[in-house]
Design a protein around this motif. Structure first.
Motif, mmCIF file in Angstrom:
data_model
loop_
_atom_site.group_PDB
_atom_site.id
_atom_site.type_symbol
_atom_site.label_atom_id
_atom_site.label_comp_id
_atom_site.label_asym_id
_atom_site.label_seq_id
_atom_site.Cartn_x
_atom_site.Cartn_y
_atom_site.Cartn_z
ATOM 1 N N ASN A 54 8.167 24.861 -23.432
ATOM 2 C CA ASN A 54 8.167 26.307 -23.227
ATOM 3 C C ASN A 54 7.807 26.673 -21.787
ATOM 4 O O ASN A 54 8.345 27.634 -21.223
ATOM 5 C CB ASN A 54 7.201 26.979 -24.195
ATOM 6 N N LEU A 55 6.896 25.914 -21.197
ATOM 7 C CA LEU A 55 6.519 26.173 -19.804
ATOM 8 C C LEU A 55 7.634 25.754 -18.854
ATOM 9 O O LEU A 55 7.966 26.490 -17.915
ATOM 10 C CB LEU A 55 5.230 25.433 -19.467
ATOM 11 N N LEU A 56 8.228 24.589 -19.084
ATOM 12 C CA LEU A 56 9.312 24.122 -18.219
ATOM 13 C C LEU A 56 10.517 25.056 -18.284
ATOM 14 O O LEU A 56 11.225 25.231 -17.295
ATOM 15 C CB LEU A 56 9.730 22.704 -18.603
ATOM 16 N N GLY A 57 10.737 25.652 -19.451
ATOM 17 C CA GLY A 57 11.864 26.569 -19.613
ATOM 18 C C GLY A 57 11.538 28.007 -19.306
ATOM 19 O O GLY A 57 12.366 28.891 -19.523
ATOM 20 N N ALA A 64 -2.772 27.596 -15.280
ATOM 21 C CA ALA A 64 -2.957 27.157 -13.893
ATOM 22 C C ALA A 64 -1.922 26.085 -13.586
ATOM 23 O O ALA A 64 -1.291 25.519 -14.488
ATOM 24 C CB ALA A 64 -4.373 26.612 -13.689
ATOM 25 N N GLY A 65 -1.763 25.810 -12.308
ATOM 26 C CA GLY A 65 -0.818 24.783 -11.885
ATOM 27 C C GLY A 65 0.552 25.349 -11.566
ATOM 28 O O GLY A 65 0.790 26.544 -11.685
ATOM 29 N N ASP A 66 1.457 24.469 -11.158
ATOM 30 C CA ASP A 66 2.764 24.890 -10.682
ATOM 31 C C ASP A 66 3.897 24.097 -11.306
ATOM 32 O O ASP A 66 3.767 22.899 -11.575
ATOM 33 C CB ASP A 66 2.856 24.738 -9.160
ATOM 34 N N ILE A 67 5.007 24.795 -11.507
ATOM 35 C CA ILE A 67 6.270 24.187 -11.900
ATOM 36 C C ILE A 67 7.291 24.539 -10.831
ATOM 37 O O ILE A 67 7.483 25.719 -10.508
ATOM 38 C CB ILE A 67 6.756 24.707 -13.267
ATOM 39 N N PHE A 68 7.932 23.516 -10.272
ATOM 40 C CA PHE A 68 8.981 23.715 -9.276
ATOM 41 C C PHE A 68 10.313 23.307 -9.886
ATOM 42 O O PHE A 68 10.448 22.208 -10.428
ATOM 43 C CB PHE A 68 8.713 22.882 -8.025
ATOM 44 N N PHE A 69 11.282 24.213 -9.810
ATOM 45 C CA PHE A 69 12.629 23.935 -10.310
ATOM 46 C C PHE A 69 13.569 24.006 -9.119
ATOM 47 O O PHE A 69 13.675 25.043 -8.470
ATOM 48 C CB PHE A 69 13.042 24.951 -11.373
ATOM 49 N N GLU A 70 14.219 22.873 -8.809
ATOM 50 C CA GLU A 70 15.055 22.775 -7.608
ATOM 51 C C GLU A 70 14.265 23.226 -6.379
ATOM 52 O O GLU A 70 14.801 23.866 -5.483
ATOM 53 C CB GLU A 70 16.330 23.599 -7.767
ATOM 54 N N GLY A 71 12.979 22.890 -6.356
ATOM 55 C CA GLY A 71 12.125 23.213 -5.225
ATOM 56 C C GLY A 71 11.562 24.614 -5.214
ATOM 57 O O GLY A 71 10.725 24.935 -4.362
ATOM 58 N N GLN A 72 11.977 25.457 -6.160
ATOM 59 C CA GLN A 72 11.490 26.831 -6.212
ATOM 60 C C GLN A 72 10.301 26.933 -7.160
ATOM 61 O O GLN A 72 10.354 26.433 -8.288
ATOM 62 C CB GLN A 72 12.598 27.778 -6.668
ATOM 63 N N ARG A 73 9.262 27.589 -6.711
ATOM 64 C CA ARG A 73 8.042 27.735 -7.505
ATOM 65 C C ARG A 73 8.222 28.862 -8.510
ATOM 66 O O ARG A 73 8.366 30.032 -8.149
ATOM 67 C CB ARG A 73 6.867 28.034 -6.562
#
Length: 222
Positions: A54-57, A64-73
């Motif tokens: 759910n977080l990745l999508g 807290a923390g970060d998810i980067f998709f194709e380098g975008q935060r």
């Protein structure tokens, strides 16, 4: 220059509740998913697999923390932008299918395009043929078997040509033979260039994947 890292996770946590009632359900320090991978996310029920998907999508936001998709935060995106991101980049396949019972298979596949005002009918028909449902376009979910409903859900997930497919226990409600067929379909999509992340507690499904990531108590254990 385009990197082969599609998703990168840094110090990702999810906490429900506050104070003495706070419960940390996810604590992932680092995770990378490369383009074109077929990855199994394994572990027992309640270990955090669905929360991570759910977080990745971008269906939920981390504590807290970060998810980067194709380098975008992703944390920098507003909700309206996240909605567009999900529609364009992510295809979701749920264990419970989440089909609209009053709509035909074809209209269920077309559902993600309803807000766009564009004609995706031909693509939807092609996808239903891809998942071996040609001739059943007009049937409602109640007139389809569990495996057929899951294939409608897969076609729906592919309608807008996403970069990443997130499948949450896609074979969990199916018998072994039907589940094997669904997994073969996911492998075929991966061979066509789609990045696929499958959450499963079924070892047979995990063995079909290129890489296994095991979770336990909200953490990646290996």
């Amino acid at each position: 220059m385009q990197t082969d890292i599609l998703i990168s996770v840094k110090k990702l946590t999810k906490v429900y509740g506050k104070g003495n009632l706070a419960l940390k359900v996810l604590d992932v320090k680092n995770l990378e998913i490369r383009r074109g991978e077929l990855v199994a996310l394994t572990g027992p029920s309640g270990c955090g697999k669905t929360t991570l998907l759910n977080l990745l999508g971008a269906l939920d936001r981390p504590t807290a923390g970060d998810i980067f998709f194709e380098g975008q935060r992703l944390a920098l995106k507003r909700e309206a932008a996240l909605c567009g991101f999900r529609r364009k980049k992510i295809g979701f396949i749920f264990q419970a299918y989440h089909l609209i019972p009053t709509l035909s298979a074809l209209k269920n596949v077309l559902a993600p395009a309803f807000p766009l005002g564009k004609d995706y009918r031909q693509r939807a028909l092609e996808l239903l043929r891809l998942v071996s449902l040609a001739g059943k376009e007009g049937r409602r979910p109640g007139e389809l078997s569990g495996g057929e409903q899951q294939r409608v859900a897969i076609a729906r997930a592919l309608l807008l040509d996403p970069d990443l497919i997130l499948a949450d226990e896609p074979t969990g409600n199916l018998d072994s033979a039907t589940g094997a067929g669904i997994m073969a379909l996911l492998k075929n999509l991966n061979q066509r260039g789609k990045t696929v992340l499958v959450a499963t507690h079924d070892q047979r499904v995990a063995e079909e994947c290129d890489r296994k990531i095991r979770m336990m108590d909200g953490r990646i254990s290996q």
